[in-house]
Design a protein around this motif. Sequence first.
Motif, short mmCIF file in Angstrom:
data_model
loop_
_atom_site.label_atom_id
_atom_site.label_comp_id
_atom_site.label_asym_id
_atom_site.label_seq_id
_atom_site.Cartn_x
_atom_site.Cartn_y
_atom_site.Cartn_z
N VAL A 23 -2.67 -5.86 1.90
CA VAL A 23 -1.35 -5.78 2.53
C VAL A 23 -0.94 -7.12 3.11
O VAL A 23 0.21 -7.56 2.96
CB VAL A 23 -1.34 -4.70 3.63
CG1 VAL A 23 -0.05 -4.77 4.45
CG2 VAL A 23 -1.48 -3.33 3.01
N CYS A 24 -1.86 -7.80 3.78
CA CYS A 24 -1.52 -9.06 4.43
C CYS A 24 -2.77 -9.93 4.54
O CYS A 24 -3.50 -9.86 5.54
CB CYS A 24 -0.93 -8.80 5.81
SG CYS A 24 -0.23 -10.26 6.62
N LEU B 116 -3.33 -12.93 5.31
CA LEU B 116 -3.40 -13.92 6.39
C LEU B 116 -3.41 -13.27 7.77
O LEU B 116 -3.27 -13.96 8.78
CB LEU B 116 -2.21 -14.88 6.28
CG LEU B 116 -2.14 -15.70 4.99
CD1 LEU B 116 -0.92 -16.62 5.01
CD2 LEU B 116 -3.41 -16.51 4.78
N ILE B 117 -3.58 -11.97 7.83
CA ILE B 117 -3.58 -11.27 9.11
C ILE B 117 -4.78 -11.69 9.96
O ILE B 117 -5.84 -12.07 9.43
CB ILE B 117 -3.61 -9.74 8.86
CG1 ILE B 117 -3.23 -8.96 10.10
CG2 ILE B 117 -4.98 -9.29 8.36
CD1 ILE B 117 -3.04 -7.46 9.84
N VAL C 232 2.84 -4.38 9.87
CA VAL C 232 3.12 -5.46 8.92
C VAL C 232 4.48 -5.24 8.27
O VAL C 232 4.77 -4.16 7.75
CB VAL C 232 2.03 -5.53 7.83
CG1 VAL C 232 2.30 -6.69 6.87
CG2 VAL C 232 0.65 -5.67 8.44
N ASN C 233 5.32 -6.27 8.32
CA ASN C 233 6.58 -6.27 7.59
C ASN C 233 6.25 -6.68 6.15
O ASN C 233 5.89 -7.83 5.89
CB ASN C 233 7.57 -7.26 8.22
CG ASN C 233 8.94 -7.20 7.57
OD1 ASN C 233 9.08 -7.06 6.36
ND2 ASN C 233 9.98 -7.33 8.39
N LEU C 234 6.36 -5.75 5.22
CA LEU C 234 5.94 -6.00 3.84
C LEU C 234 6.88 -6.95 3.10
O LEU C 234 6.53 -7.45 2.02
CB LEU C 234 5.84 -4.67 3.08
CG LEU C 234 4.81 -3.67 3.64
CD1 LEU C 234 4.83 -2.38 2.83
CD2 LEU C 234 3.41 -4.27 3.65
N GLN C 235 8.05 -7.21 3.68
CA GLN C 235 9.00 -8.10 3.00
C GLN C 235 8.75 -9.56 3.34
O GLN C 235 8.83 -10.44 2.47
CB GLN C 235 10.44 -7.72 3.37
CG GLN C 235 10.85 -6.35 2.83
CD GLN C 235 12.28 -6.02 3.17
OE1 GLN C 235 12.85 -6.52 4.13
NE2 GLN C 235 12.89 -5.13 2.38
N ASN C 236 8.45 -9.84 4.62
CA ASN C 236 8.28 -11.26 4.99
C ASN C 236 6.89 -11.58 5.55
O ASN C 236 6.63 -12.72 5.90
CB ASN C 236 9.35 -11.67 6.02
CG ASN C 236 9.29 -10.83 7.30
OD1 ASN C 236 8.27 -10.22 7.62
ND2 ASN C 236 10.40 -10.79 8.03
N GLY C 237 6.01 -10.57 5.64
CA GLY C 237 4.65 -10.82 6.09
C GLY C 237 4.48 -10.92 7.59
O GLY C 237 3.37 -11.18 8.09
N GLU C 238 5.56 -10.71 8.35
CA GLU C 238 5.46 -10.77 9.81
C GLU C 238 4.57 -9.64 10.33
O GLU C 238 4.65 -8.51 9.86
CB GLU C 238 6.85 -10.65 10.43
CG GLU C 238 6.84 -10.69 11.95
CD GLU C 238 8.20 -10.37 12.56
OE1 GLU C 238 8.35 -10.53 13.79
OE2 GLU C 238 9.11 -9.95 11.80
N VAL C 239 3.73 -9.97 11.30
CA VAL C 239 2.80 -8.98 11.86
C VAL C 239 2.98 -8.92 13.38
O VAL C 239 3.04 -9.95 14.05
CB VAL C 239 1.33 -9.33 11.54
CG1 VAL C 239 0.40 -8.23 12.05
CG2 VAL C 239 1.13 -9.54 10.05
#
Length: 265
Positions: free
Chosen positions: A39-40, A42-43, A55-62
């Motif tokens: 999913v991410c 770089l988390i 996790v925002n799946l569109q921009n990767g923001e966590v």
Amino acid sequence: MVLFDGECPMCNLYTCAFVKIGMLPKDGRGDYQSNMDTVCPLIDKQRAVNEIALVNLQNGEVTYGVKSIFKILGNACPAFAPLFLCNPFIWLMSKVYAFISYNRRVIIPAPAGGDGYIYQPTFKLHYRIAYLLFTWFCTGYILTAYAHLLTGILPLGNAYREYLICGGQIIFQGIVISVFAKEKLWSYLGNMMTISFAGSLLLLIPLALHHYITPTPIIYTLYFLAVAGLMFLEHLRRSKLLDIGYALTITWVLYRVVVLVTILN
């Protein structure tokens, strides 16, 4: 997508509730044990284990922890969104969230075979001590109130008796497990006090009803013994999960028997 602790029944329960009531889509939750890297990548893995990650799946923001919960609730209930931006409220709720999160494995332990993931929740001593103090105070308070219902069966005692009994068991069991399995001291004490706290919560039922019905003290005593029996079974179950054998259950019962004999005399 919310990444929750798949080994934590409590985390599984409330994220599932988010999906059922429409706060998250059907595919909006996944356990971090199997979804974190896909999913991410770089988390912050350890932080995601300690604090639930959204996790925002569109921009990767966590976002992490209570801010993740606020985002979900704010999206579902926009009227409360301003409250979730209030810094004092955020600070207070972050402490409450951390108190629960860092104690979640002793509130509801992982099933047998859990704890196998490479990343595990960080142990923070001050939150565990805070949990022990909180459950000790609440249990002592409820038992003190319940003792009045047992008048005629047991001597009432002073206002501090139940607090001393409960606190004494923490110290006694702490000494015992320090001899048998010192490395499991704080895990065991947390589990033990969850059992005591849960038992005391069951006592709130007759405490609430005694204003409307007035059974004899023997009925309250039998109910108390039934709760104690459930606590005994739960102690056995959790001891098995902790892999500490029966010694701590024996001393747990022995302490209570000695206290009871002392009170009766």
